[in-house]
Write a protein that holds these residues in place. Structure first.
Motif, PDB file in Angstrom:
ATOM      1  N   GLN A  63      -5.853  -2.659   9.897  1.00 15.48           N
ATOM      2  CA  GLN A  63      -4.250  -2.745  10.517  1.00 15.48           C
ATOM      3  C   GLN A  63      -3.568  -1.491  10.240  1.00 15.48           C
ATOM      4  O   GLN A  63      -2.871  -1.289  11.263  1.00 15.48           O
ATOM      5  CB  GLN A  63      -3.741  -4.215   9.959  1.00 15.48           C
ATOM      6  N   ILE A  64      -3.334  -1.198   9.078  1.00 14.75           N
ATOM      7  CA  ILE A  64      -2.496  -0.269   8.615  1.00 14.75           C
ATOM      8  C   ILE A  64      -2.659   1.014   9.323  1.00 14.75           C
ATOM      9  O   ILE A  64      -1.862   1.783  10.074  1.00 14.75           O
ATOM     10  CB  ILE A  64      -2.423   0.128   7.120  1.00 14.75           C
ATOM     11  N   ARG A  65      -4.115   1.486   9.296  1.00 13.06           N
ATOM     12  CA  ARG A  65      -4.463   2.652   9.810  1.00 13.06           C
ATOM     13  C   ARG A  65      -3.973   2.944  11.205  1.00 13.06           C
ATOM     14  O   ARG A  65      -3.583   3.597  11.733  1.00 13.06           O
ATOM     15  CB  ARG A  65      -6.092   2.805   9.557  1.00 13.06           C
TER      16      ARG A  65
ATOM     17  N   CYS B 137       0.622   5.469   1.439  1.00 12.19           N
ATOM     18  CA  CYS B 137      -0.170   6.239   1.992  1.00 12.19           C
ATOM     19  C   CYS B 137       0.768   7.327   2.678  1.00 12.19           C
ATOM     20  O   CYS B 137       1.978   7.174   2.691  1.00 12.19           O
ATOM     21  CB  CYS B 137      -0.527   5.451   3.709  1.00 12.19           C
TER      22      CYS B 137
ATOM     23  N   THR C  97       3.479  -5.402  10.380  1.00 10.15           N
ATOM     24  CA  THR C  97       3.242  -4.416   9.285  1.00 10.15           C
ATOM     25  C   THR C  97       4.642  -3.881   9.074  1.00 10.15           C
ATOM     26  O   THR C  97       5.531  -3.669   9.778  1.00 10.15           O
ATOM     27  CB  THR C  97       2.399  -3.131   9.639  1.00 10.15           C
TER      28      THR C  97
ATOM     29  N   TYR D 275       1.066  -1.384   0.268  1.00  6.94           N
ATOM     30  CA  TYR D 275      -0.113   0.014   0.077  1.00  6.94           C
ATOM     31  C   TYR D 275       0.853   1.270   0.156  1.00  6.94           C
ATOM     32  O   TYR D 275       2.055   1.278   0.525  1.00  6.94           O
ATOM     33  CB  TYR D 275      -0.856   0.337   1.152  1.00  6.94           C
TER      34      TYR D 275
ATOM     35  N   LEU E 236      -4.908   6.443   1.581  1.00  4.34           N
ATOM     36  CA  LEU E 236      -4.230   4.865   1.665  1.00  4.34           C
ATOM     37  C   LEU E 236      -4.752   4.141   0.338  1.00  4.34           C
ATOM     38  O   LEU E 236      -6.011   4.271   0.059  1.00  4.34           O
ATOM     39  CB  LEU E 236      -4.978   4.128   2.834  1.00  4.34           C
TER      40      LEU E 236
ATOM     41  N   HIS F 201      -2.137   0.647  13.316  1.00 10.51           N
ATOM     42  CA  HIS F 201      -0.714   0.469  13.441  1.00 10.51           C
ATOM     43  C   HIS F 201      -0.031   1.824  13.232  1.00 10.51           C
ATOM     44  O   HIS F 201       0.837   1.936  14.206  1.00 10.51           O
ATOM     45  CB  HIS F 201      -0.391  -0.818  12.628  1.00 10.51           C
TER      46      HIS F 201
ATOM     47  N   VAL G  58       3.904   0.497   2.489  1.00  8.10           N
ATOM     48  CA  VAL G  58       3.511  -0.472   3.505  1.00  8.10           C
ATOM     49  C   VAL G  58       3.468  -1.951   3.081  1.00  8.10           C
ATOM     50  O   VAL G  58       2.387  -1.945   2.115  1.00  8.10           O
ATOM     51  CB  VAL G  58       2.354   0.047   4.218  1.00  8.10           C
TER      52      VAL G  58
ATOM     53  N   TYR H  71       6.944  -0.961   6.766  1.00 10.23           N
ATOM     54  CA  TYR H  71       6.797   0.262   6.158  1.00 10.23           C
ATOM     55  C   TYR H  71       8.093   0.606   5.642  1.00 10.23           C
ATOM     56  O   TYR H  71       9.106   0.737   6.461  1.00 10.23           O
ATOM     57  CB  TYR H  71       5.882   1.463   6.728  1.00 10.23           C
TER      58      TYR H  71
ATOM     59  N   LEU I 149       1.807  -5.145   4.058  1.00  7.73           N
ATOM     60  CA  LEU I 149       0.549  -5.584   4.903  1.00  7.73           C
ATOM     61  C   LEU I 149       0.984  -7.212   5.032  1.00  7.73           C
ATOM     62  O   LEU I 149       0.562  -7.950   4.265  1.00  7.73           O
ATOM     63  CB  LEU I 149      -0.725  -5.537   4.542  1.00  7.73           C
TER      64      LEU I 149
END
Length: 333
Positions: free
Chosen positions: A245-247, A179, A220, A177, A283, A249, A236, A222, A238
């Motif tokens: 999760q991403i948001r 972001c 995660t 991803y 994202l 974390h 990122v 990044y 995943l």
């Protein structure tokens, strides 16, 4: 009498599961009664419903037209597919670029989601008929939050749906991803923890140790791609795929995603709304890497698929000067 010749989309499932799709308004007790009375047969013989179907099996349903019509109804929610962004297509799967604001799967009967878009596309292109939908309906294999854009995999055959779901569950498909987060990040890092969903708020919390039986392990990774001294563009990976999760974390380590109304910073989000009319989190599911595959999926083996971010996302990257010189943000379709 109705006769069903099992094809590849129906094979690999139990007889009772298929009957429940074909006679979708019939109670299970009715289906089992018809099996016991041999009003439904498999390859000319009595069946109990737990038989695993293979391609070429013949199912006969000895019911009057009136009874059949009472218990079987095909419902299609007609929607436009003119905006469907298809990245890849074969006889088993579609890979799509979902826009922000669109549901992956409907939450209420009146919703329009990517599932309805895929079904209508398959009907319009005559790759499935309305009658085919009695026994198999395309579905989404991975889900994205409504306000997250990017790559979705849809199974348009039962084999495709089952195979992709299995690969996603075993994490052999790698998902990446992009972001934009608040603050400056300079170093690549892998972060770990436990995610626990709070049903009352429809939010998750991240902790170092599990806090309940529902706590799930998350991981995660990044990589910073560019920053302007105030915000950072991240790629990122995943590694585990949990809800939000991403948001959550990234927010837990002090770098929430810009535009995120659940885990973000309200004052910063308001600034981006006033400046860019941004009303969703920045994202985007940008890249999918397939594993080594065999058989009818061999053409997908080790392939990488890319989806361009929404125009507003790209505009903000340019305006905020967080476009990296070398990265897979150079889209390759």
């Amino acid at each position: 009498m109705k006769q069903i010749s099992v094809n590849k989309n129906e094979a690999g499932q139990r007889l009772d599961k298929l009957l429940a799709k074909y006679l979708n308004l019939a109670p299970k007790s009715f289906l089992y009664k018809m099996l016991r009375k041999k009003n439904i047969t498999l390859n000319g013989k009595k069946a109990n419903g737990n038989e695993m179907l293979v391609q070429g099996d013949e199912i006969k349903i000895f019911l009057s037209d009136e009874t059949f019509d009472k218990f079987s109804k095909i419902q299609v929610q007609h929607v436009s597919v003119s905006d469907l962004d298809i990245i890849y297509e074969d006889s088993n799967i579609l890979i799509l670029n979902k826009p922000a604001g669109m549901l992956s799967q409907k939450a209420a009967a009146s919703d329009v989601s990517m599932v309805e878009k895929v079904i209508n596309y398959m009907l319009e292109t005559k790759k499935l008929s309305k009658e085919d939908l009695r026994l198999f309906q395309p579905g989404i294999c991975n889900r994205l939050d409504r306000n997250t854009s990017g790559l979705l995999i849809a199974g348009v055959s039962l084999t495709g749906l089952q195979t992709m779901a299995k690969l996603l569950k075993t994490r052999t498909i790698h998902k990446y991803y992009y972001c934009i987060v608040t603050g400056v990040i300079k170093q690549k890092q892998r972060i770990k923890g436990y995610l626990t969903k709070k049903e009352a708020t429809n939010k998750v919390v991240i902790t170092e140790k599990p806090i309940s039986e529902q706590s799930q392990w998350i991981e995660t990774e990044y990589t910073p791609l560019s920053d302007n001294g105030t915000v950072t563009l991240l790629e990122v990976w995943l590694i585990t795929g949990r809800s939000h999760q991403i948001r959550a974390h990234l927010a837990s380590i002090g770098h929430p995603i810009i535009g995120d109304d659940k885990y973000g910073v309200r004052k910063i989000n308001e600034t981006y709304w006033k400046k860019y009319y941004l009303n969703y989190q920045l994202l985007h599911a940008a890249r999918i890497q397939m594993p080594e595959m065999e058989g009818e999926f061999a053409l997908l083996s080790n392939k990488t698929f890319y989806a361009p971010p929404p125009k507003l996302f790209s505009d903000i990257m340019n305006a905020e000067r967080v476009v990296p010189k070398n990265s897979s943000l150079v889209i390759k379709n």
